[in-house]
Motif scaffolding. Structure first.
Motif, mmCIF file in Angstrom:
data_model
loop_
_atom_site.group_PDB
_atom_site.id
_atom_site.type_symbol
_atom_site.label_atom_id
_atom_site.label_comp_id
_atom_site.label_asym_id
_atom_site.label_seq_id
_atom_site.Cartn_x
_atom_site.Cartn_y
_atom_site.Cartn_z
ATOM 1 N N ILE A 26 14.999 -3.894 -6.315
ATOM 2 C CA ILE A 26 15.629 -3.535 -7.584
ATOM 3 C C ILE A 26 14.574 -3.462 -8.699
ATOM 4 C CG2 ILE A 26 17.260 -4.315 -9.348
ATOM 5 C CD1 ILE A 26 18.983 -5.429 -7.026
ATOM 6 N N LEU A 27 13.635 -4.384 -8.695
ATOM 7 C CA LEU A 27 12.580 -4.365 -9.721
ATOM 8 C C LEU A 27 11.629 -3.179 -9.536
ATOM 9 C CD1 LEU A 27 11.849 -8.187 -10.019
ATOM 10 C CD2 LEU A 27 13.139 -6.723 -11.604
ATOM 11 N N ILE A 28 11.378 -2.785 -8.297
ATOM 12 C CA ILE A 28 10.566 -1.580 -8.052
ATOM 13 C C ILE A 28 11.290 -0.358 -8.607
ATOM 14 C CG2 ILE A 28 9.695 -0.026 -6.253
ATOM 15 C CD1 ILE A 28 9.160 -2.634 -4.568
ATOM 16 N N LEU A 29 12.594 -0.260 -8.356
ATOM 17 C CA LEU A 29 13.364 0.862 -8.900
ATOM 18 C C LEU A 29 13.353 0.841 -10.425
ATOM 19 C CD1 LEU A 29 16.336 0.914 -6.388
ATOM 20 C CD2 LEU A 29 14.502 2.619 -6.598
ATOM 21 N N ARG A 30 13.460 -0.342 -11.009
ATOM 22 C CA ARG A 30 13.360 -0.458 -12.474
ATOM 23 C C ARG A 30 12.037 0.115 -12.960
ATOM 24 N NH1 ARG A 30 11.496 -6.072 -14.566
ATOM 25 N NH2 ARG A 30 9.680 -5.172 -13.539
ATOM 26 N N ASP A 31 10.944 -0.289 -12.304
ATOM 27 C CA ASP A 31 9.623 0.188 -12.705
ATOM 28 C C ASP A 31 9.484 1.697 -12.516
ATOM 29 O OD1 ASP A 31 8.919 -2.360 -13.460
ATOM 30 O OD2 ASP A 31 7.410 -2.645 -11.894
ATOM 31 N N CYS A 32 10.054 2.228 -11.436
ATOM 32 C CA CYS A 32 10.019 3.679 -11.215
ATOM 33 C C CYS A 32 10.749 4.406 -12.336
ATOM 34 C CB CYS A 32 10.671 4.038 -9.881
ATOM 35 S SG CYS A 32 9.683 3.639 -8.443
ATOM 36 N N LEU A 33 11.898 3.881 -12.731
ATOM 37 C CA LEU A 33 12.663 4.501 -13.802
ATOM 38 C C LEU A 33 11.928 4.418 -15.141
ATOM 39 C CD1 LEU A 33 16.162 3.375 -12.608
ATOM 40 C CD2 LEU A 33 15.486 5.749 -13.042
ATOM 41 N N GLN A 34 10.980 3.499 -15.250
ATOM 42 C CA GLN A 34 10.161 3.385 -16.460
ATOM 43 C C GLN A 34 8.848 4.165 -16.330
ATOM 44 O OE1 GLN A 34 9.929 -0.875 -17.061
ATOM 45 N NE2 GLN A 34 11.923 -0.918 -18.054
ATOM 46 N N SER A 45 2.518 -4.837 -12.290
ATOM 47 C CA SER A 45 3.740 -5.070 -13.060
ATOM 48 C C SER A 45 4.555 -6.228 -12.510
ATOM 49 C CB SER A 45 4.598 -3.801 -13.054
ATOM 50 O OG SER A 45 5.875 -4.051 -13.588
ATOM 51 N N LEU A 46 4.637 -6.301 -11.191
ATOM 52 C CA LEU A 46 5.529 -7.275 -10.551
ATOM 53 C C LEU A 46 4.847 -8.572 -10.140
ATOM 54 C CD1 LEU A 46 7.420 -4.709 -8.295
ATOM 55 C CD2 LEU A 46 8.256 -5.760 -10.409
ATOM 56 N N GLY A 47 3.533 -8.551 -9.983
ATOM 57 C CA GLY A 47 2.851 -9.737 -9.474
ATOM 58 C C GLY A 47 3.266 -10.042 -8.041
ATOM 59 N N ILE A 48 3.505 -9.009 -7.268
ATOM 60 C CA ILE A 48 4.011 -9.119 -5.902
ATOM 61 C C ILE A 48 2.851 -9.036 -4.908
ATOM 62 C CG2 ILE A 48 4.440 -6.626 -5.848
ATOM 63 C CD1 ILE A 48 6.826 -7.084 -4.033
ATOM 64 N N ALA A 49 2.962 -9.753 -3.803
ATOM 65 C CA ALA A 49 1.949 -9.683 -2.754
ATOM 66 C C ALA A 49 1.938 -8.273 -2.152
ATOM 67 C CB ALA A 49 2.247 -10.714 -1.669
ATOM 68 N N PRO A 76 -7.165 7.890 1.207
ATOM 69 C CA PRO A 76 -5.773 8.330 1.064
ATOM 70 C C PRO A 76 -5.016 7.406 0.111
ATOM 71 C CG PRO A 76 -6.290 7.769 3.362
ATOM 72 C CD PRO A 76 -7.499 7.473 2.545
ATOM 73 N N ARG A 77 -4.393 8.008 -0.888
ATOM 74 C CA ARG A 77 -3.600 7.260 -1.868
ATOM 75 C C ARG A 77 -2.262 7.969 -2.030
ATOM 76 N NH1 ARG A 77 -6.522 3.298 -1.375
ATOM 77 N NH2 ARG A 77 -8.239 2.827 -2.734
ATOM 78 N N PHE A 78 -1.234 7.156 -2.256
ATOM 79 C CA PHE A 78 0.120 7.693 -2.348
ATOM 80 C C PHE A 78 0.798 7.241 -3.633
ATOM 81 C CE2 PHE A 78 -1.081 7.366 2.042
ATOM 82 C CZ PHE A 78 -0.670 8.582 2.585
ATOM 83 N N GLU A 79 1.723 8.060 -4.078
ATOM 84 C CA GLU A 79 2.593 7.671 -5.177
ATOM 85 C C GLU A 79 4.021 7.715 -4.664
ATOM 86 O OE1 GLU A 79 1.986 10.341 -8.424
ATOM 87 O OE2 GLU A 79 2.537 12.109 -7.274
ATOM 88 N N TYR A 80 4.883 7.027 -5.379
ATOM 89 C CA TYR A 80 6.282 6.892 -4.979
ATOM 90 C C TYR A 80 7.146 7.472 -6.092
ATOM 91 C CZ TYR A 80 4.240 4.091 -1.389
ATOM 92 O OH TYR A 80 3.480 3.686 -0.323
ATOM 93 N N ILE A 81 7.864 8.529 -5.746
ATOM 94 C CA ILE A 81 8.638 9.296 -6.710
ATOM 95 C C ILE A 81 10.127 9.077 -6.425
ATOM 96 C CG2 ILE A 81 9.083 11.618 -7.619
ATOM 97 C CD1 ILE A 81 6.137 10.602 -7.931
#
Length: 165
Positions: A26-34, A45-49, A76-81
């Motif tokens: 849910i927090l990843i989706l929040r960040d994506c929406l921002q 942003s999340l301080g996640i492992a 190779p680098r990816f983004e999440y849309i």
């Protein structure tokens, strides 16, 4: 320990929670929406492992909420849309934000939704698109839908006969 999947039930809430019910998702989706899209942005942003972030991003991609796109070849680098399904989660987050401000922010809201044109604070509510009435109005209740089978129909019949809905 692998958690039990609840996504194979007919309940739309259980199916939804199977995809986004884990709080990191849910927090990843929040960040994506921002506007965040890249692994390192989410990590910061999340301080996640990183291993946890990798799993959550893969789950969101598998669930069709995010699309993984390569933006760099070497390395190779990816983004999440966000997909359309992911963007459709925005009102859920807005409602969760308002609910959290109302019930779990004794010091007052730390984040609010504002109208960019007027600067006025918004008060998110969920409404029926047809009538324009708030779904919190007692006139609304849940009912079995056209695809409902045994358990769903039985639960609603019990609620109806018990006078709870």
């Amino acid at each position: 320990m692998q958690r039990k999947s609840i996504g194979n039930t007919q309940c739309p809430i259980a199916r939804s929670l199977d995809r986004v019910g884990e709080w990191w998702s849910i927090l990843i989706l929040r960040d994506c929406l921002q506007g965040l899209t890249r692994f390192d942005e989410f990590e910061k942003s999340l301080g996640i492992a990183s291993n946890m972030l990798t799993r959550r991003l893969a789950g969101l991609v598998d669930s069709g909420l995010l699309e993984r796109r390569q933006y760099n070849d070497r390395p190779p680098r990816f983004e999440y849309i966000l997909t359309e399904r992911g963007r459709d989660f925005e009102p859920v987050l807005a409602t969760l934000l308002a609910w959290g401000n109302r019930h779990f922010a004794p010091e007052g809201p730390s984040v609010i939704i504002v109208n960019r044109e007027t600067g006025e604070a918004a008060d998110p509510v969920v409404i029926d698109r047809i009538s324009g009435r708030a779904l919190s109005d007692p006139v609304f209740s849940t009912a079995p839908g056209p695809a409902a089978e045994g358990e769903i129909r039985d639960r609603h019949a019990h609620l109806l006969h018990s006078g709870r809905r």
